[in-house]
Design an enzyme around this catalytic site. Structure first.
Site, short mmCIF file in Angstrom:
data_model
loop_
_atom_site.label_atom_id
_atom_site.label_comp_id
_atom_site.label_asym_id
_atom_site.label_seq_id
_atom_site.Cartn_x
_atom_site.Cartn_y
_atom_site.Cartn_z
N HIS A 37 1.21 -1.23 -0.08
CA HIS A 37 -0.18 -0.46 -0.12
C HIS A 37 0.85 1.10 0.27
CE1 HIS A 37 -2.93 -3.15 2.05
NE2 HIS A 37 -3.64 -2.49 0.92
N GLN A 61 -17.75 -6.58 -1.32
CA GLN A 61 -16.98 -6.99 -2.23
C GLN A 61 -16.47 -9.01 -1.41
OE1 GLN A 61 -14.19 -3.88 -2.55
NE2 GLN A 61 -12.26 -5.29 -1.80
N GLY A 154 -3.43 -0.70 -7.24
CA GLY A 154 -2.47 -1.78 -6.82
C GLY A 154 -2.30 -2.40 -7.72
N LYS A 156 -1.28 -5.96 -8.17
CA LYS A 156 -1.10 -7.06 -8.17
C LYS A 156 -2.72 -7.47 -7.58
CE LYS A 156 -1.61 -9.98 -3.31
NZ LYS A 156 -3.00 -9.98 -3.58
N ASP A 157 -3.40 -7.12 -7.63
CA ASP A 157 -5.40 -7.37 -8.44
C ASP A 157 -5.29 -7.54 -9.18
OD1 ASP A 157 -5.75 -7.88 -5.47
OD2 ASP A 157 -6.00 -6.13 -4.78
N GLN A 191 3.39 -9.30 -1.59
CA GLN A 191 2.73 -8.77 -0.34
C GLN A 191 1.26 -8.45 0.02
OE1 GLN A 191 4.88 -5.56 0.94
NE2 GLN A 191 6.43 -6.59 2.04
N SER A 192 0.56 -8.91 0.80
CA SER A 192 -0.56 -8.86 1.03
C SER A 192 -1.15 -8.74 2.61
CB SER A 192 -1.41 -9.76 0.22
OG SER A 192 -2.90 -10.50 0.77
N SER A 193 -2.41 -8.12 2.98
CA SER A 193 -3.00 -8.34 4.47
C SER A 193 -3.05 -9.04 4.50
CB SER A 193 -4.04 -7.62 4.34
OG SER A 193 -4.16 -6.89 3.79
#
Ligand code: PAF
EC number: 6.3.2.1
Length: 295
Positions: A37, A61, A154, A156-157, A191-193
């Site tokens: 982020h 979502q 991002g 990444k998505d 990286q991801s939550s």
């Protein structure tokens, strides 16, 4: 940094910044901010005079059985992180503020949805019913609340990024949609939550996602033109993790998000994977330009 909780206050704040001649950037997030982020925030700080970060865990979502209730939330920590980065505004509305008619007895809302067709047919869209409808609806609301000139997401998505670019074009939002490359751990894991849900063994195995998309990239850049072979390379890489439950490994055109059989020289494609480790769902992907002439 100002913390704003209501749409009215956010709109007034954005209007005032605009009246002052400032350009506005928005970084929409679900919170629990990590380095990925922060890369988005840094890009936003370069792109505009005034940066708003929104933190909102958007219920529409998340599907039934997904991790809405347990999704990590840390507004206090996020606030400190953003303050240190010189972000101007943190917009953190409540669910009631973003979906005001949810509890209305006569006509429970939301009744208005922003829906994207075709681009949600494959990849995550095929497995997460109504997920992208929730994303496009909330992002539209965030655009109306925060009034940005630039919005940063991002890559990444990847499917979300492609969908939001098209959303802005189709609905004539005068907003630049900027994509920022995935930020990775030293061993390649994106990286991801959700990485914090992994136990140490799963965390070690989770590098196979990166290995899979890297294998796809290498195959394509090495001249492979058969999609089946590229997908096979991803599946082989994922098979190295005994606890990986593969949801998909797919190769699609980067603009239409439709599957490709044979890669055309110069075409841009998206190689993407989604994998469960226990209940934790991880994704990764890479955009690849097919070489003009195979080497
Ligand atoms: O990518 C996310 O974090 C979310 O999908 C977004 C764009 C903030 C919408 O809730």
């Amino acid at each position: 940094m100002e913390l704003i909780r209501t749409v009215d206050a956010m709109q007034a704040h954005a209007d005032a910044a605009r009246a002052d001649g400032q350009t506005l950037a928005l970084v929409p997030t679900l919170g629990a901010l990590h380095d990925g982020h922060l890369a988005l925030v840094r890009r936003a700080l370069e792109a505009a005079d005034h940066v708003t970060v929104s933190v909102f865990v958007n219920p529409t979502q998340f599907g039934p059985g997904e991790d809405y209730d347990t999704y990590p939330r840390d507004l206090g920590g996020d606030r400190e992180t953003l303050r240190a980065l010189d972000v101007d505004t943190l917009f953190a509305p409540s669910v009631e503020e973003m979906y005001p008619y949810s509890d209305d007895e006569a006509l429970p809302g939301p009744l208005a949805w922003v829906d994207m067709v075709r681009l949600d047919e494959h990849l995550c869209g095929a497995h997460r019913e109504d997920h992208f409808r929730g994303v496009t609806t909330v992002v539209t609301k965030l655009f109306h609340a925060c009034k940005p000139d630039v919005a940063v997401f991002g890559k990444k998505d990847a499917q979300q990024y492609v969908i939001l670019q098209r959303l802005a074009e189709d609905l004539l939002f005068d907003i630049d949609i900027v994509g920022v490359p995935t930020v990775r751990e030293p061993d390649g894991l994106a990286q991801s939550s959700r990485n914090e849900y992994l136990d140490p063994d799963e965390r070690e195995q989770a590098t196979v996602l990166y290995e899979a998309v890297t294998a796809a990239e290498e195959a394509i850049e090495g001249g492979e033109q058969a999609a089946e072979a590229v997908v096979g390379a991803m599946e082989n890489a994922l098979a190295a993790a005994p606890d990986a439950d593969v949801q998909y490994a797919e190769l699609v055109d980067a603009h239409t998000l439709q599957p490709v059989d044979h890669l055309a020289p110069g075409q841009e494609v998206l190689a993407a994977v989604a994998v469960f480790f226990g209940d934790t769902r991880l994704i990764d992907n890479t955009f690849v330009q097919v070489p003009a002439s195979p080497s």
